[in-house]
Design a protein around this motif. Structure first.
Motif, PDB file in Angstrom:
ATOM      1  N   ILE A 292       0.841  -1.190   0.000  1.00  0.00           N
ATOM      2  CA  ILE A 292       0.000   0.000   0.000  1.00  0.00           C
ATOM      3  C   ILE A 292       0.878   1.241   0.000  1.00  0.00           C
ATOM      4  CG2 ILE A 292      -1.806  -1.230   1.274  1.00  0.00           C
ATOM      5  CD1 ILE A 292      -1.008   0.469   3.727  1.00  0.00           C
ATOM      6  N   GLY A 293       0.263   2.390  -0.242  1.00  0.00           N
ATOM      7  CA  GLY A 293       0.962   3.665  -0.209  1.00  0.00           C
ATOM      8  C   GLY A 293       0.159   4.686   0.566  1.00  0.00           C
ATOM      9  N   VAL A 294       0.627   5.927   0.579  1.00  0.00           N
ATOM     10  CA  VAL A 294      -0.073   7.005   1.267  1.00  0.00           C
ATOM     11  C   VAL A 294      -1.005   7.717   0.315  1.00  0.00           C
ATOM     12  CG1 VAL A 294       0.202   9.183   2.495  1.00  0.00           C
ATOM     13  CG2 VAL A 294       1.788   7.300   2.941  1.00  0.00           C
ATOM     14  N   SER A 295      -0.463   8.162  -0.794  1.00  0.00           N
ATOM     15  CA  SER A 295      -1.222   8.899  -1.798  1.00  0.00           C
ATOM     16  C   SER A 295      -0.587   8.617  -3.149  1.00  0.00           C
ATOM     17  CB  SER A 295      -1.185  10.400  -1.496  1.00  0.00           C
ATOM     18  OG  SER A 295      -1.588  11.157  -2.618  1.00  0.00           O
ATOM     19  N   CYS A 296      -1.406   8.490  -4.181  1.00  0.00           N
ATOM     20  CA  CYS A 296      -0.859   8.204  -5.510  1.00  0.00           C
ATOM     21  C   CYS A 296       0.134   9.273  -5.939  1.00  0.00           C
ATOM     22  CB  CYS A 296      -1.990   8.093  -6.533  1.00  0.00           C
ATOM     23  SG  CYS A 296      -2.944   6.558  -6.420  1.00  0.00           S
ATOM     24  N   ARG A 297      -0.055  10.514  -5.492  1.00  0.00           N
ATOM     25  CA  ARG A 297       0.836  11.599  -5.924  1.00  0.00           C
ATOM     26  C   ARG A 297       2.247  11.446  -5.384  1.00  0.00           C
ATOM     27  NH1 ARG A 297      -3.922  14.713  -5.267  1.00  0.00           N
ATOM     28  NH2 ARG A 297      -4.611  15.682  -7.207  1.00  0.00           N
ATOM     29  N   ILE A 298       2.422  10.723  -4.288  1.00  0.00           N
ATOM     30  CA  ILE A 298       3.766  10.563  -3.732  1.00  0.00           C
ATOM     31  C   ILE A 298       4.159   9.102  -3.605  1.00  0.00           C
ATOM     32  CG2 ILE A 298       3.765  12.760  -2.493  1.00  0.00           C
ATOM     33  CD1 ILE A 298       2.984  11.306   0.014  1.00  0.00           C
ATOM     34  N   CYS A 299       3.354   8.188  -4.129  1.00  0.00           N
ATOM     35  CA  CYS A 299       3.680   6.770  -4.061  1.00  0.00           C
ATOM     36  C   CYS A 299       4.617   6.391  -5.212  1.00  0.00           C
ATOM     37  CB  CYS A 299       2.405   5.929  -4.127  1.00  0.00           C
ATOM     38  SG  CYS A 299       2.722   4.144  -4.027  1.00  0.00           S
ATOM     39  N   PRO A 300       5.760   5.776  -4.932  1.00  0.00           N
ATOM     40  CA  PRO A 300       6.727   5.469  -5.990  1.00  0.00           C
ATOM     41  C   PRO A 300       6.493   4.141  -6.698  1.00  0.00           C
ATOM     42  CG  PRO A 300       7.666   4.881  -3.879  1.00  0.00           C
ATOM     43  CD  PRO A 300       6.295   5.450  -3.587  1.00  0.00           C
ATOM     44  N   ARG A 301       5.483   3.371  -6.290  1.00  0.00           N
ATOM     45  CA  ARG A 301       5.305   2.036  -6.865  1.00  0.00           C
ATOM     46  C   ARG A 301       4.983   2.147  -8.356  1.00  0.00           C
ATOM     47  NH1 ARG A 301       5.277  -1.393  -2.617  1.00  0.00           N
ATOM     48  NH2 ARG A 301       4.318  -0.742  -0.643  1.00  0.00           N
ATOM     49  N   ASP A 302       5.694   1.366  -9.174  1.00  0.00           N
ATOM     50  CA  ASP A 302       5.498   1.430 -10.624  1.00  0.00           C
ATOM     51  C   ASP A 302       4.730   0.230 -11.168  1.00  0.00           C
ATOM     52  OD1 ASP A 302       7.343  -0.559 -10.300  1.00  0.00           O
ATOM     53  OD2 ASP A 302       8.936   0.407 -11.458  1.00  0.00           O
ATOM     54  N   ASN A 303       4.210  -0.607 -10.279  1.00  0.00           N
ATOM     55  CA  ASN A 303       3.501  -1.804 -10.752  1.00  0.00           C
ATOM     56  C   ASN A 303       2.152  -1.963 -10.059  1.00  0.00           C
ATOM     57  OD1 ASN A 303       4.523  -2.338  -8.236  1.00  0.00           O
ATOM     58  ND2 ASN A 303       5.198  -4.422  -8.708  1.00  0.00           N
ATOM     59  N   CYS A 304       1.513  -0.839  -9.734  1.00  0.00           N
ATOM     60  CA  CYS A 304       0.252  -0.874  -9.004  1.00  0.00           C
ATOM     61  C   CYS A 304      -0.919  -0.774  -9.977  1.00  0.00           C
ATOM     62  CB  CYS A 304       0.175   0.266  -7.987  1.00  0.00           C
ATOM     63  SG  CYS A 304      -1.385   0.294  -7.074  1.00  0.00           S
ATOM     64  N   ASP A 305      -1.791  -1.785  -9.953  1.00  0.00           N
ATOM     65  CA  ASP A 305      -2.956  -1.782 -10.836  1.00  0.00           C
ATOM     66  C   ASP A 305      -4.043  -0.830 -10.368  1.00  0.00           C
ATOM     67  OD1 ASP A 305      -1.706  -3.674 -12.373  1.00  0.00           O
ATOM     68  OD2 ASP A 305      -2.779  -5.390 -11.510  1.00  0.00           O
ATOM     69  N   GLN A 306      -3.930  -0.324  -9.133  1.00  0.00           N
ATOM     70  CA  GLN A 306      -4.949   0.553  -8.583  1.00  0.00           C
ATOM     71  C   GLN A 306      -4.569   2.030  -8.639  1.00  0.00           C
ATOM     72  OE1 GLN A 306      -7.866  -0.543  -7.509  1.00  0.00           O
ATOM     73  NE2 GLN A 306      -7.396  -2.701  -7.807  1.00  0.00           N
ATOM     74  N   ARG A 307      -3.484   2.361  -9.324  1.00  0.00           N
ATOM     75  CA  ARG A 307      -3.025   3.752  -9.349  1.00  0.00           C
ATOM     76  C   ARG A 307      -4.068   4.645 -10.012  1.00  0.00           C
ATOM     77  NH1 ARG A 307       1.257   6.797  -8.578  1.00  0.00           N
ATOM     78  NH2 ARG A 307       2.600   5.067  -7.944  1.00  0.00           N
ATOM     79  N   ALA A 308      -4.380   5.775  -9.338  1.00  0.00           N
ATOM     80  CA  ALA A 308      -5.380   6.705  -9.855  1.00  0.00           C
ATOM     81  C   ALA A 308      -4.760   7.782 -10.740  1.00  0.00           C
ATOM     82  CB  ALA A 308      -6.134   7.365  -8.702  1.00  0.00           C
ATOM     83  N   PHE A 309      -3.533   8.218 -10.419  1.00  0.00           N
ATOM     84  CA  PHE A 309      -2.838   9.225 -11.213  1.00  0.00           C
ATOM     85  C   PHE A 309      -1.344   9.083 -10.955  1.00  0.00           C
ATOM     86  CE2 PHE A 309      -5.495  11.045  -7.841  1.00  0.00           C
ATOM     87  CZ  PHE A 309      -4.556  11.178  -6.835  1.00  0.00           C
ATOM     88  N   PRO A 310      -0.510   9.626 -11.818  1.00  0.00           N
ATOM     89  CA  PRO A 310       0.938   9.423 -11.679  1.00  0.00           C
ATOM     90  C   PRO A 310       1.507  10.195 -10.503  1.00  0.00           C
ATOM     91  CG  PRO A 310       0.476  10.904 -13.502  1.00  0.00           C
ATOM     92  CD  PRO A 310      -0.847  10.379 -13.042  1.00  0.00           C
ATOM     93  N   PRO A 311       2.681   9.782 -10.008  1.00  0.00           N
ATOM     94  CA  PRO A 311       3.312  10.490  -8.893  1.00  0.00           C
ATOM     95  C   PRO A 311       3.900  11.824  -9.341  1.00  0.00           C
ATOM     96  CG  PRO A 311       4.745   8.735  -9.670  1.00  0.00           C
ATOM     97  CD  PRO A 311       3.452   8.600 -10.424  1.00  0.00           C
ATOM     98  N   ALA A 312       3.911  12.769  -8.408  1.00  0.00           N
ATOM     99  CA  ALA A 312       4.473  14.083  -8.708  1.00  0.00           C
ATOM    100  C   ALA A 312       5.990  13.982  -8.864  1.00  0.00           C
ATOM    101  CB  ALA A 312       4.126  15.057  -7.588  1.00  0.00           C
TER     102      ALA A 312
END
Length: 466
Positions: free
Chosen positions: A427-447
């Motif tokens: 899991i991560g905190v927020s998609c905007r700061i999550c570095p995972r590059d293999n997440c099928d649940q990502r809502a938007f890219p990281p900043a």
């Protein structure tokens, strides 16, 4: 030049005090540190010094309780250097323990520089998270925080513990069953069960000294509102002093903080610190057993566990949050390394979202954040009924958890495979700061990451990044 021999560290009294404060047996503590019971006994009696390996094990197993060593002492430098050298988020191989020990002994200035750089790195990560929070809350426009944000962030900055109110409420020694009598005898307040046209749960008239409480509320909710009114009267001076010292910008924020402080003190009155902390350890944080013992709700009990931060008598470090049906985090605090987005929702892979849809059932999960830290999470969906068909019930979920090193004190970890290579949900905190590059649940890219879009290649999301 030959390095001086490492200083022999005898601190058995501190180890013994730590063990006794946490209510651990020698066998339990020895197991957590990876040493024998006889070796631990010798350490506690200052028969043997504490080695660097044991110091590191103590810091890893009890980061909050063992964090009081002076940063300029050899022991503090060793612990903080080991922390910096093993941080998995910096993208390098962790240093072995013997290399850390040699660095501290032979190159202490370099070790202190490493620690300082690591502290600066952590601050930049915190600032990035705050920027993401502010960006999300303002639609990308920035601006001053809203009053409710000020009040909420004040509690977060205080570590969710207010000593003056906690001790004041504990000293009142008012039993939950005598709240009405105390309000009447000490303050001339008459309590009536009465519905109001605006659906107020509690309404106090200072002129007539009448407190009206909604009779449709559950017993534990009514008790909490009575406790809220009592501490507003009994601890008024303490509450006002805390507000006066808080750096709030608006009068609305002051009023919101006043309400929050009274709620805090009400929880401390119903669940007195020492008794509640001891009971929590006794039942291994079994929320249902605790709420039955103290006559509180599931949410109130979880929230109180997140406030056990009294210096020298901390509870097991936990995180706590409340999430609504839309995924918004409406309450949050963490005494662990787990952090929450202060605006918007949480990671969709976290079990709390499933709990919202399945009320009155406890779900458990082993989760792992991008920094490699594993957490045991418990989540339960709750329904707050109303007195009328015309007003829909409130539905949300609360979550409570701890780092996997504390799992022995957390009953919800008993059925989980804590050490499996693939047993934890990433899991991560927020998609905007999550570095995972293999997440099928990502809502938007990281900043701050460069996007790569290939029109001839379709991924789960239409981009990759680096």
């Amino acid at each position: 030049m030959t390095a001086p021999p490492p200083r022999r560290i005898f601190a058995g009294h501190r180890v013994r005090q730590l063990r006794e404060r946490l209510g651990l047996s020698q066998r339990t503590l020895a197991k957590r540190l990876g040493i024998s019971v006889s070796y631990l006994s010798q350490i506690e009696n200052d028969g043997r010094p504490i080695t660097a390996a044991v110091l590191i094990a103590l810091a890893n197993a009890f980061p909050s309780e063992w964090g009081t060593v002076d940063a300029e002492e050899d022991t503090g430098l060793l612990v903080r250097t080991a922390d910096a050298a093993s941080d998995p988020t910096v993208g390098a191989e962790p240093m072995p323990e013997d290399a850390v020990r040699r660095a501290c002994a032979q190159q202490p200035l370099l070790a202190r520089r490493l620690v300082a750089l690591h502290d600066a790195y952590r601050r930049t990560q915190d600032q990035l998270a705050m920027f993401d929070d502010r960006f999300a809350s303002s639609g990308g426009e920035g601006g001053a925080p809203l009053p409710w944000e000020e009040a909420r962030d004040w509690f977060h900055a205080e570590g969710n513990y207010v000593d003056a109110l906690d001790r004041g409420a504990e000293a009142l020694s008012v039993h939950a069953d005598t709240l009405i009598e105390r309000l009447g005898d000490a303050h001339g307040v008459r309590v009536v069960a009465q519905e109001s046209a605006d659906h107020a749960q509690r309404r106090f008239d200072p002129q007539s000294r009448t407190l009206a409480v909604d009779p449709s509320l559950a017993p534990e909710s009514r008790r909490f509102l009575l406790a809220h009114q009592l501490v507003r009267l009994e601890l008024a001076d303490r509450i006002e002093a805390v507000i006066d010292a808080a750096p709030l910008r608006s009068p609305e924020a002051r009023k919101l903080l006043s309400v929050g402080l009274a709620n805090y003190a009400a929880g401390a009155l119903l669940m007195p610190y020492a008794a509640f902390r001891a009971a929590a350890r006794e039942v291994r944080h079994d929320i249902d057993r605790l709420r039955q013992r103290f006559g509180t709700s599931f949410e109130q009990t979880c929230h109180r566990l997140s406030t056990l931060q009294r210096p020298g008598a901390q509870g097991v470090p936990v995180f706590f949050c409340r999430v609504d049906m839309a995924g918004n985090i409406t309450k949050r605090h963490s005494a662990t390394r787990m952090q929450f987005a202060r605006y918007g929702g949480a990671c969709p892979l976290w079990i709390v979202h499933e709990a919202v849809a399945i009320p009155d059932r406890i779900l458990v999960q082993l989760a792992e954040t991008p920094d490699g830290v594993r957490y045991v999470s418990m989540a339960k969906g709750l329904v707050k009924p109303t007195a009328s068909y015309l007003r829909p019930a409130r539905r949300y979920a609360v979550a409570l958890g701890c780092e996997v090193e504390q799992a022995g004190d957390f009953i919800y970890a008993d059925q989980l495979e804590l050490g499996g290579a693939h047993s934890a949900t990433p899991i991560g905190v927020s998609c905007r700061i999550c570095p995972r590059d293999n997440c099928d649940q990502r809502a938007f890219p990281p900043a701050g990451r460069r996007l790569e879009v290939d029109p001839d290649r379709r991924l789960t999301v239409p981009y990759s990044f680096r």
